[in-house]
Enzyme design. Structure first.
Site, PDB file in Angstrom:
ATOM      1  N   PRO A   1      31.329  52.361  37.488  1.00 14.12           N
ATOM      2  CA  PRO A   1      31.729  51.582  38.666  1.00 14.12           C
ATOM      3  C   PRO A   1      30.568  50.743  39.196  1.00 14.12           C
ATOM      4  O   PRO A   1      29.436  51.227  39.309  1.00 14.12           O
ATOM      5  CB  PRO A   1      32.131  52.670  39.670  1.00 14.12           C
ATOM      6  CG  PRO A   1      32.566  53.811  38.825  1.00 14.12           C
ATOM      7  CD  PRO A   1      31.656  53.784  37.630  1.00 14.12           C
ATOM      8  N   GLU A   2      30.868  49.498  39.498  1.00 16.28           N
ATOM      9  CA  GLU A   2      29.871  48.584  40.035  1.00 16.28           C
ATOM     10  C   GLU A   2      30.123  48.403  41.533  1.00 16.28           C
ATOM     11  O   GLU A   2      30.901  49.142  42.140  1.00 16.28           O
ATOM     12  CB  GLU A   2      29.931  47.264  39.266  1.00 16.28           C
ATOM     13  CG  GLU A   2      29.694  47.439  37.773  1.00 16.28           C
ATOM     14  CD  GLU A   2      29.774  46.138  36.988  1.00 16.28           C
ATOM     15  OE1 GLU A   2      29.458  45.058  37.549  1.00 16.28           O
ATOM     16  OE2 GLU A   2      30.162  46.176  35.802  1.00 16.28           O
TER      17      GLU A   2
END
Length: 274
Positions: free
Chosen positions: A2-3
């Site tokens: 996840p960014e």
């Protein structure tokens, strides 16, 4: 993993559910997600702690618990969820950290492959850790000049520089690919050699794409889930990531892919990103 948009979505989802709540007790199924803290120390610290705040920093969800910070980096298969019912067998199987709250619900850090990390930091430790991370791209003071000062002095490729968390926070492989395509910049270009107009284009497109991805509740390419357990929607808007060999949406040229830049897949258009 996840960014920025994915972790921002998770934090926005669960913040109203946990803010002001007190952890009654906590359990931890595996210790391989811990960094610089033991299981007994973490569980003792969590028991009786009140959640004063929850915010995102880079790719981390940061729980403020008195003088301590529980810093969660979900990794590729991690998720943060709040349950108002008992977990079923499948949910319980991958529930690494469970924190029973004083309203009867349970905050769960779920991680199928346990690729995420948990840090338990005092104020000084958090200050040092925070200082090691670059500026936030969606902050008001992240101007073109600020971006160029942070990222534009390295001889690394611009794609690799964008993903360096010491230079700029929260940008990973998905959004580096997308921003460079939108700005028309070859991802292998040396960051220090970008021109002024190129920095302006990259700054504009990076902020636009990150903001749109937050609005789309992140990109679910494989495992990412929001703080409500749903899939994100922005993967439907990705123009290059995951599309190697498909025609470019702008010129029709087959998109190229390489792992040569940073051992991750870099997808780009030879024609549009000269």
């Amino acid at each position: 993993m996840p960014e920025l948009p994915e972790v921002e979505t998770i934090v926005r989802d669960i913040r109203p559910e946990v803010l002001g709540r007190t952890v009654v007790r906590a359990t931890l199924s595996h210790t391989d997600v811990l960094r610089d803290v033991t299981r007994p120390a973490l569980l003792r610290g969590l028991a009786g702690a009140r959640v004063h705040d929850l915010f995102r920093r880079a790719k981390h969800a940061v729980f403020v618990l008195g003088t301590r910070r529980l810093v969660v980096q979900p990794g590729m298969t991690g998720a943060l969820l709040v349950y108002d019912r008992p977990l079923d067998a499948e949910e319980a199987r991958y529930a690494v950290l469970r924190a029973a709250l004083d309203d009867g619900r349970t905050l769960v850090y779920r991680d199928v492959r346990r690729l995420g990390t948990l840090l338990w930091l005092d104020a000084e430790g958090w200050s040092r850790y925070d200082a090691s991370i670059g500026p936030e791209p969606l902050a008001d003071d992240f101007t073109v000049d600020a971006m160029r000062a942070a990222v534009g002095r390295t001889r690394q490729s611009i794609k690799k520089a964008l993903m360096d968390q010491k230079l700029v926070a929260g940008v990973g492989n998905i959004y580096a690919n997308e921003a460079l395509f939108a700005a028309g910049i070859d991802p292998s270009r040396e960051a220090a050699r970008l021109s002024g107009p190129e920095w302006e284009a990259l700054h504009r497109e990076l902020l636009r794409i990150l903001s749109a991805a937050v609005g789309g509740r992140g990109s679910t390419v494989r495992d990412y889930r929001t703080g409500t357990g749903a899939k994100g929607k922005f993967q439907l808007s990705l123009l290059v990531y995951g599309r190697e060999g498909e025609p470019c949406v702008q010129c029709g040229t087959p998109l190229a892919g390489t792992h040569a830049l940073d051992a991750r897949i870099t997808v780009f258009c030879h024609r549009c990103q000269r």
